[in-house]
Design a protein around this motif. Structure first.
Motif, short mmCIF file in Angstrom:
data_model
loop_
_atom_site.label_atom_id
_atom_site.label_comp_id
_atom_site.label_asym_id
_atom_site.label_seq_id
_atom_site.Cartn_x
_atom_site.Cartn_y
_atom_site.Cartn_z
N SER A 92 -53.99 -47.53 -61.25
CA SER A 92 -53.31 -48.73 -61.76
C SER A 92 -51.90 -48.77 -61.21
CB SER A 92 -53.30 -48.72 -63.30
OG SER A 92 -54.60 -48.88 -63.80
N VAL A 93 -51.81 -49.03 -59.92
CA VAL A 93 -50.53 -48.97 -59.23
C VAL A 93 -50.12 -50.35 -58.74
CG1 VAL A 93 -50.83 -46.57 -58.58
CG2 VAL A 93 -51.68 -48.34 -57.07
N PHE A 94 -48.82 -50.61 -58.78
CA PHE A 94 -48.23 -51.85 -58.30
C PHE A 94 -48.87 -53.07 -58.98
CE2 PHE A 94 -48.46 -49.00 -54.42
CZ PHE A 94 -47.31 -48.31 -54.79
N LEU A 95 -48.82 -53.05 -60.32
CA LEU A 95 -49.48 -54.09 -61.10
C LEU A 95 -48.55 -55.26 -61.40
CD1 LEU A 95 -51.44 -51.93 -63.70
CD2 LEU A 95 -52.29 -52.90 -61.56
N SER A 96 -47.43 -54.99 -62.07
CA SER A 96 -46.61 -56.09 -62.56
C SER A 96 -45.18 -55.64 -62.82
CB SER A 96 -47.20 -56.64 -63.86
OG SER A 96 -46.98 -55.73 -64.93
N SER A 97 -44.31 -56.64 -62.97
CA SER A 97 -42.91 -56.36 -63.28
C SER A 97 -42.77 -55.73 -64.66
CB SER A 97 -42.08 -57.64 -63.20
OG SER A 97 -42.56 -58.61 -64.12
N LYS A 98 -43.70 -56.04 -65.58
CA LYS A 98 -43.65 -55.49 -66.93
C LYS A 98 -43.89 -53.98 -66.91
CE LYS A 98 -42.89 -59.36 -69.11
NZ LYS A 98 -41.60 -59.59 -69.78
N VAL A 99 -44.87 -53.55 -66.10
CA VAL A 99 -45.13 -52.11 -65.96
C VAL A 99 -43.92 -51.45 -65.29
CG1 VAL A 99 -46.60 -50.36 -64.91
CG2 VAL A 99 -47.62 -52.44 -65.84
N ARG A 100 -43.34 -52.13 -64.31
CA ARG A 100 -42.17 -51.58 -63.63
C ARG A 100 -41.03 -51.34 -64.62
NH1 ARG A 100 -41.29 -55.49 -60.11
NH2 ARG A 100 -42.81 -54.59 -58.69
N GLU A 101 -40.83 -52.29 -65.53
CA GLU A 101 -39.78 -52.14 -66.53
C GLU A 101 -40.03 -50.92 -67.41
OE1 GLU A 101 -39.65 -55.77 -68.68
OE2 GLU A 101 -39.01 -56.97 -66.97
N SER A 102 -41.29 -50.67 -67.73
CA SER A 102 -41.63 -49.52 -68.59
C SER A 102 -41.35 -48.20 -67.90
CB SER A 102 -43.10 -49.59 -69.01
OG SER A 102 -43.36 -50.74 -69.77
N LEU A 103 -41.47 -48.18 -66.58
CA LEU A 103 -41.29 -46.94 -65.83
C LEU A 103 -39.86 -46.73 -65.35
CD1 LEU A 103 -44.51 -46.91 -63.59
CD2 LEU A 103 -44.11 -45.61 -65.68
N THR A 104 -39.05 -47.78 -65.37
CA THR A 104 -37.69 -47.70 -64.84
C THR A 104 -36.78 -46.95 -65.79
OG1 THR A 104 -37.96 -49.79 -63.66
CG2 THR A 104 -35.70 -49.00 -64.01
N ARG A 105 -36.04 -45.99 -65.25
CA ARG A 105 -35.07 -45.26 -66.06
C ARG A 105 -33.92 -46.18 -66.46
NH1 ARG A 105 -33.89 -39.21 -63.81
NH2 ARG A 105 -35.99 -38.36 -63.99
N GLU A 137 -45.61 -56.72 -49.06
CA GLU A 137 -46.25 -56.12 -47.90
C GLU A 137 -46.02 -54.61 -47.87
OE1 GLU A 137 -44.52 -58.26 -44.68
OE2 GLU A 137 -45.84 -60.00 -44.90
N ALA A 138 -44.82 -54.18 -48.26
CA ALA A 138 -44.53 -52.75 -48.30
C ALA A 138 -45.40 -52.05 -49.35
CB ALA A 138 -43.05 -52.52 -48.59
N GLU A 139 -45.58 -52.69 -50.51
CA GLU A 139 -46.44 -52.12 -51.55
C GLU A 139 -47.89 -52.02 -51.07
OE1 GLU A 139 -44.68 -52.93 -55.96
OE2 GLU A 139 -45.82 -54.56 -55.06
N ASP A 140 -48.36 -53.05 -50.39
CA ASP A 140 -49.74 -53.03 -49.88
C ASP A 140 -49.92 -51.91 -48.86
OD1 ASP A 140 -50.44 -55.18 -51.46
OD2 ASP A 140 -50.20 -56.67 -49.88
N SER A 144 -52.44 -48.68 -49.24
CA SER A 144 -53.48 -48.35 -48.27
C SER A 144 -53.33 -46.94 -47.73
CB SER A 144 -53.47 -49.36 -47.11
OG SER A 144 -52.29 -49.25 -46.33
N ARG A 145 -52.08 -46.51 -47.49
CA ARG A 145 -51.85 -45.14 -47.02
C ARG A 145 -52.19 -44.13 -48.12
NH1 ARG A 145 -51.41 -47.60 -42.87
NH2 ARG A 145 -49.74 -47.46 -41.32
N LEU A 146 -51.84 -44.45 -49.34
CA LEU A 146 -52.14 -43.57 -50.47
C LEU A 146 -53.65 -43.42 -50.64
CD1 LEU A 146 -51.38 -42.04 -53.11
CD2 LEU A 146 -51.42 -44.27 -54.25
N GLU A 147 -54.36 -44.53 -50.62
CA GLU A 147 -55.80 -44.50 -50.81
C GLU A 147 -56.48 -43.69 -49.71
OE1 GLU A 147 -58.64 -47.97 -52.39
OE2 GLU A 147 -58.12 -48.20 -50.28
N LEU A 332 -38.42 -50.93 -45.08
CA LEU A 332 -39.26 -50.78 -46.27
C LEU A 332 -40.63 -50.24 -45.90
CD1 LEU A 332 -38.32 -53.97 -48.29
CD2 LEU A 332 -38.00 -51.61 -49.03
N ARG A 333 -41.15 -50.66 -44.74
CA ARG A 333 -42.45 -50.11 -44.30
C ARG A 333 -42.31 -48.62 -44.02
NH1 ARG A 333 -43.03 -55.11 -41.46
NH2 ARG A 333 -42.20 -54.18 -39.54
#
Length: 359
Positions: A92-105, A137-140, A144-147, A332-333
């Motif tokens: 469940s990676v790179f889903l939404s800004s809401k998840v990002r907010e939860s993970l941001t210090r 594009e950087a997230e995609d 792909s590299r992670l997978e 970013l790439r």
């Protein structure tokens, strides 16, 4: 002591390759050593499997087979361990800004690597790169590299549930994936019977551009005849034309941070969490000349006192040097590829010997 015997016979063979029956005895010592290692690994695997640690048992039986192929019933035991150890991991990676907010210090730790890295980018000139086409594009690329890295190197009992599937599960739960909250991502995996979920976002991404223009004046010159005070004929260098120029020193920097959490969905406990960062930079030092007025830059001069001298080597190098910086997208790439490598290492380290049911 079979290991010592093997080593000693190797020493003998190194000195005299066909000494007596050293080769045969070395081979027998190696065989006995392998059998002893296989038996130890087999016993360890049996103990681990009966104790419920199937993941560790799998590798123990695999070690026995590596030493002695088909040792006892190790292949069958390894399959039993594989079946018992197999579990799903949702990405469940790179889903939404809401998840990002939860993970941001909420506060930046100045003593951390990211804190030191981030502090090198003057906050006044920072430009956030979170969001937008380039960021997507950087997230995609990162995904792909992670997978690919996980597919190539994950343990055979770790089954990946891909990002698209996890997005679908979130929407089946009644949430819109692009606006899903952290808890909804965990609940979607739990409802689907996925015992482990990886939640990750790029929580910070900045670029900085610093331009330092310097005024430079260069001259074209010619040699002319003149008569000095003593009436002697001499030559001197005089200016023909001056050219005011701009020398541009430009530096661009990028820093980005991925924050992740690996969660056991059954217990809700965090198995592991951490951060992975990356940085990139580029700089140029150039003067646009392009043979202005057809003049070769090698013939340009700078004033020195009452005379002229050739341009310094650094100015000559800057004339018509590369002026194109790496773009934000390129940096970013680059960051995405670096993060994917380190992030996959962190996941593999945690997941390879993990068993969801083992306390």
């Amino acid at each position: 002591a079979y290991d010592q015997a093997t080593s000693r016979f190797d020493d003998v063979i190194h000195l005299v390759s066909d000494y007596k029956d050293a080769v045969g005895r070395r081979d027998e010592a190696q065989r006995q050593w392998d059998l002893a290692e296989a038996e130890a690994a087999y016993a360890e695997g049996s103990r681990l499997l009966s104790g419920g640690d199937a993941a560790q048992a799998y590798w123990a039986f695999d070690g026995a087979i590596t030493k002695v192929p088909n040792y006892k019933d190790a292949p069958a035991k390894r399959e039993d361990a594989l079946l018992a150890a197999t579990y799903d991991v949702g990405l469940s990676v790179f889903l939404s800004s809401k998840v990002r907010e939860s993970l941001t210090r909420q506060e930046e730790n100045s003593g951390s690597r990211w804190g030191r890295l981030g502090s090198s980018l003057d906050k006044v000139s920072r430009k956030s790169k979170i969001g937008g086409t380039v960021f997507g594009e950087a997230e995609d690329l990162l995904y792909s590299r992670l997978e690919r890295a996980l597919d190539d190197r994950r343990a055979p009992y770790v089954r990946l549930r891909r990002r698209n599937e996890m997005l679908s599960l979130i929407e089946q739960g009644g949430a819109t994936a692009d606006f899903a909250h952290y808890d909804q991502a965990i609940q979607a995996a739990r409802s689907a019977g996925i015992p482990v979920v990886v939640v990750a976002e790029i929580t910070e991404a900045y670029t900085k551009l610093k331009t330092d223009p310097i005024n430079v004046i260069v001259w074209t010159t010619k040699r002319v005849d003149y008569t000095d005070e003593d009436g002697k004929k001499k030559k001197k260098e005089v200016e023909v034309r001056s050219y005011p120029l701009k020398r541009y020193r430009i530096r661009t920097e990028m820093a980005c941070l991925l924050t992740y959490r690996i969660v056991n969905t059954t217990t809700g406990m965090t198995i592991d969490e951490g951060e992975v960062d990356a940085a990139d930079a580029d700089e140029v030092d150039f003067i646009n000349w392009s043979k202005r007025d057809g003049i070769d830059p090698g013939k340009l001069k700078k004033k020195h006192g009452t005379g002229f001298r050739p341009l310094s080597s650094d100015v000559r190098t800057a004339i018509d040097a590369r002026s194109a910086l790496k773009s934000d997208a390129e940096m970013l790439r680059s960051g995405a590829e670096l993060i994917a490598e380190d992030f996959s290492e962190a996941l593999l380290k945690t997941l390879t010997y993990y068993s969801p049911g083992t306390k």
